[in-house]
Design a protein around this motif. Structure first.
Motif, short mmCIF file in Angstrom:
data_model
loop_
_atom_site.label_atom_id
_atom_site.label_comp_id
_atom_site.label_asym_id
_atom_site.label_seq_id
_atom_site.Cartn_x
_atom_site.Cartn_y
_atom_site.Cartn_z
N ARG A 1 3.88 -7.96 0.07
CA ARG A 1 3.86 -6.97 1.16
C ARG A 1 4.37 -5.62 0.67
O ARG A 1 3.79 -4.57 0.97
CB ARG A 1 4.71 -7.49 2.32
CG ARG A 1 4.76 -6.60 3.55
CD ARG A 1 5.58 -7.30 4.64
NE ARG A 1 5.70 -6.46 5.82
CZ ARG A 1 6.66 -5.57 6.01
NH1 ARG A 1 7.58 -5.38 5.07
NH2 ARG A 1 6.71 -4.84 7.12
N THR A 2 5.46 -5.65 -0.10
CA THR A 2 6.04 -4.42 -0.65
C THR A 2 5.07 -3.77 -1.64
O THR A 2 4.86 -2.54 -1.60
CB THR A 2 7.37 -4.73 -1.35
OG1 THR A 2 8.28 -5.29 -0.40
CG2 THR A 2 7.99 -3.46 -1.93
N LEU A 3 4.48 -4.58 -2.52
CA LEU A 3 3.52 -4.04 -3.51
C LEU A 3 2.31 -3.42 -2.83
O LEU A 3 1.80 -2.38 -3.26
CB LEU A 3 3.07 -5.16 -4.46
CG LEU A 3 4.11 -5.71 -5.42
CD1 LEU A 3 3.55 -6.90 -6.21
CD2 LEU A 3 4.58 -4.62 -6.39
N PHE A 4 1.87 -4.06 -1.76
CA PHE A 4 0.72 -3.56 -1.02
C PHE A 4 1.02 -2.19 -0.40
O PHE A 4 0.22 -1.25 -0.52
CB PHE A 4 0.33 -4.56 0.09
CG PHE A 4 -0.93 -4.20 0.82
CD1 PHE A 4 -2.17 -4.65 0.37
CD2 PHE A 4 -0.90 -3.43 1.97
CE1 PHE A 4 -3.34 -4.32 1.03
CE2 PHE A 4 -2.05 -3.09 2.65
CZ PHE A 4 -3.28 -3.54 2.19
N LEU A 5 2.17 -2.08 0.23
CA LEU A 5 2.56 -0.80 0.85
C LEU A 5 2.74 0.28 -0.21
O LEU A 5 2.37 1.44 0.02
CB LEU A 5 3.85 -0.98 1.64
CG LEU A 5 3.75 -1.84 2.91
CD1 LEU A 5 5.13 -2.11 3.49
CD2 LEU A 5 2.87 -1.15 3.95
N GLU A 6 3.27 -0.10 -1.37
CA GLU A 6 3.41 0.87 -2.46
C GLU A 6 2.05 1.33 -2.95
O GLU A 6 1.86 2.52 -3.25
CB GLU A 6 4.20 0.24 -3.62
CG GLU A 6 5.69 0.07 -3.33
CD GLU A 6 6.42 -0.65 -4.45
OE1 GLU A 6 5.74 -1.10 -5.41
OE2 GLU A 6 7.66 -0.77 -4.38
N ALA A 7 1.10 0.38 -3.05
CA ALA A 7 -0.25 0.73 -3.49
C ALA A 7 -0.92 1.69 -2.52
O ALA A 7 -1.63 2.62 -2.93
CB ALA A 7 -1.09 -0.54 -3.65
#
Length: 487
Positions: free
Chosen positions: A386-392
Motif C-alpha cells: 500500500r505504501t509503495l503504491f502511494l509512493e509510485a
C-alpha cells in the motif's frame, strides 16, 4: 596507650569541647560540615557556642531528651542508636535476610506512609489511595508468607525489631495478603489491559473485512495477473491462475528496459489513464497499517493471562475466610469487579474468535495457509505494498510535472527561436527595401535636375557674404543688364 596525634585544623580552629552527659541522650540526625569544607569567611569558623552553656540547660536536656524510656518511633525518624551496644543488639535482624530487609527499607522510605495506613489501604481496597506502584512494590518486596508468619510470633518484641521486620509484623495480620495484592493489582490494571487488547482485535477484524470487500484491490490483482501472464508467456510461470499476495511488493523490483521506471509505476500510470477506480484501493484498506502492528501470539497470550487472573480472583473470593473485621472490604469490593472483568473478558474472547475466523476465511479467499502465514506477516506485506503504491502515484505525478515543465521550457525555447528568426527576417527585408528606395530616389532627382538645368549650376556650398558685397554685386549686374551696347 598514648593519645592519637592532634589533627591540625585550618583557620585557627580549636577542637570542640567533649561533653559527658550523665544519661544516654537521643541523637540529632544532622549532616555535619567538616573544617576542610569551610571557606575562610565561613560562619562556622566564627561561632562561639560555649557562651550559652549552663548546668540548668544541660539538666533540662537530660530530663527531656534521654533515651531511657522507650518511645515508639515514627517511621520517618532516623535516630542513630546503633552506636549504643544494647540498641545495636536489639536492632539485629531476627527473621529476614539482609537483602530482603534492605529492599523493604528502600520501599518504606520511598512511600513514607505509616505501616498501619498501608495495611488499612490494602484491607479496605481504598481506590483513592491505592496506586499501581504501591501494590507492585509490595508484591516485589514483601517477605514470603512463611517469614511473615514467623514475624507474627515476635509481636511482643515489636520495639526491639528493625523497621523492615516491624512492617512485616503489621502486614502479617492481613489474611491471604499476597492473593489480595495480586487481585488488587489486576483490578488497577484491568482497564488498561482491555484498552490494549480491544483495539488490536478490532483493527485486524476491520482489515480482514476491508481486504475482501475492496473493489479497487480486486481489480488491481486482476490487472497484475493479466500483465504477469503476458510477460511470462512461454515460461513455466505462464498461464498462472493466481499468485501469492506477497508478490505485490516485488512489482517495484521489475525494471523497464531503459531502467527509468518499474512495473509498479507502469501499472499505476495505466490505472491513472483508464482504470481510476483502482487508485481508490489504499483508502479502502484503511486499517491494514494498524493490523500490521498486531502480534496474534501476544494478543492470545494477553487474553489467556487475563482469564487466569479472573479465575484466580474468583477462587480467592469463593474461598476467602469469613472475618468480623469491618475494615476488611476485599470480598465486598472485589466481587463486583470479578463479575465485571468476567463479562468484559467474555466479550473480548468472542471478538477474538470472530477475528480468527475472518483471518482463516481470508486465507481461504486468497489461497494461503493462515496457520503458516501469521496475521502480522500478512498485513505487513499488504501495508508495505500500500505504501509503495502511494509512493509510485506521487513519483509518477512528479515525473509528469517534470516532463510537463521540460516540455513547456522546450516550447518556450522554440517559440523564442522562431520569434528571433522572424525579427531577423523582417530586419533584413527592411534593409533591402531601404536600399531599393534610395536608388529610385536618386534617379528621380537627377532627371528633375537635368530638366530644370539645375544640374549645370554651381552647386557648391556658398558661404554667407556681407551685406555691402551683396549690394555691390547687384549694382554690377544691373549695369551690365541695362547697357547691352557695351557688349
Amino acid at each position: 596507650p598514648p593519645p592519637p596525634p592532634a589533627i591540625k585544623l585550618p583557620y585557627g580552629l580549636q577542637q570542640k569541647k567533649t561533653y559527658k552527659p550523665e544519661v544516654v541522650m537521643k541523637r540529632v540526625n544532622w549532616s555535619k560540615i567538616v573544617p576542610q569544607e569551610m571557606a575562610e569567611n565561613c560562619f562556622w569558623i566564627k561561632v562561639k557556642e560555649e557562651k550559652f552553656e549552663s548546668p540548668d540547660l544541660f539538666a533540662q536536656l537530660s530530663l527531656s531528651f534521654s533515651s531511657k524510656t522507650k518511645v515508639k518511633k515514627d517511621m520517618d525518624e532516623t535516630d542513630d542508636r546503633k552506636a549504643l551496644q544494647f540498641k545495636k543488639k536489639a536492632k539485629e535482624l531476627r527473621i529476614l535476610d539482609s537483602k530482603t530487609a534492605q529492599n523493604m527499607s528502600i520501599f518504606l522510605g520511598s512511600f513514607r506512609l505509616p505501616y498501619e495506613e498501608i495495611r488499612d489501604i490494602i484491607l479496605q481496597v481504598d481506590e483513592e489511595r491505592l496506586s499501581e506502584a504501591l501494590i507492585q512494590n509490595l508484591i516485589k518486596n514483601l517477605p514470603e508468607q512463611k517469614e511473615l508468619s514467623a514475624l507474627a510470633e515476635l509481636k511482643s518484641e515489636y520495639e526491639e525489631l528493625c523497621e523492615s521486620e516491624q512492617f512485616g509484623i503489621v502486614m502479617s495480620s492481613v489474611k491471604l495478603l499476597r492473593s489480595r495484592l495480586n487481585g488488587i493489582l489486576f483490578k488497577l490494571t484491568f482497564e488498561e489491559q482491555v484498552n490494549n487488547i480491544r483495539p488490536d482485535i478490532m483493527n485486524v477484524t476491520f482489515a480482514c473485512e476491508e481486504v475482501k470487500r475492496s473493489e479497487g484491490f480486486s481489480r488491481l490483482l486482476e490487472m497484475v495477473l493479466l500483465v504477469g501472464n503476458y510477460m511470462n508467456a512461454g515460461s513455466r510461470n505462464a498461464q498462472t491462475f493466481g499468485f501469492n499476495i506477497s508478490f505485490l511488493c516485488k512489482l517495484r523490483d521489475t525494471k523497464s528496459t531503459d531502467q527509468k521506471t518499474t512495473l509498479l509505476h507502469f501499472l499505476v500510470e495505466k490505472f491513472e489513464e483508464k482504470f481510476t477506480e483502482i487508485l481508490k484501493f489504499p483508502d479502502e484498506l484503511e486499517h491494514v497499517e494498524s493490523a500490521s502492528k498486531v502480534s496474534a501470539q501476544i494478543l492470545k497470550a494477553s487474553l489467556d493471562t487475563m482469564e487466569r487472573h479472573i479465575e484466580r480472583l474468583e477462587n480467592d473470593i469463593k474461598n476467602f475466610p469469613k472475618t468480623d473485621d469491618s475494615q476488611d472490604k476485599f470480598v465486598q469490593k472485589m466481587s463486583g469487579f470479578s463479575k465485571h472483568s468476567r463479562e468484559q473478558y467474555e466479550k473480548l474472547s468472542i471478538m477474538h474468535k470472530n477475528m480468527q475466523k475472518l483471518y482463516e476465511s481470508l486465507g481461504s479467499y486468497f489461497a494461503f495457509d493462515p496457520h503458516t502465514v501469521s496475521i502480522e506477516d500478512f498485513f505487513i506485506e499488504l501495508a508495505n505494498f500500500r505504501t509503495l503504491f502511494l509512493e509510485a502515484v506521487k513519483e509518477n505525478h512528479k515525473k509528469r510535472e517534470m516532463e510537463e515543465k521540460i516540455k513547456r521550457a522546450k516550447l518556450a525555447k522554440e517559440k523564442a527561436e522562431r520569434e528571433k528568426q522572424e525579427r531577423q527576417q523582417k530586419k533584413k527585408q527592411l534593409i533591402d527595401m531601404n536600399k531599393e528606395g534610395d536608388e529610385t530616389g536618386v534617379m528621380d532627382s537627377l532627371m528633375e535636375a537635368l530638366q530644370s538645368g539645375a544640374a549645370f549650376r554651381d552647386r557648391r556650398k556658398r558661404t554667407p557674404r556681407n551685406d555691402h558685397r551683396r549690394v555691390g554685386l547687384e549694382r554690377s549686374r544691373s549695369r551690365h543688364n541695362g547697357n547691352p551696347s557695351a557688349l
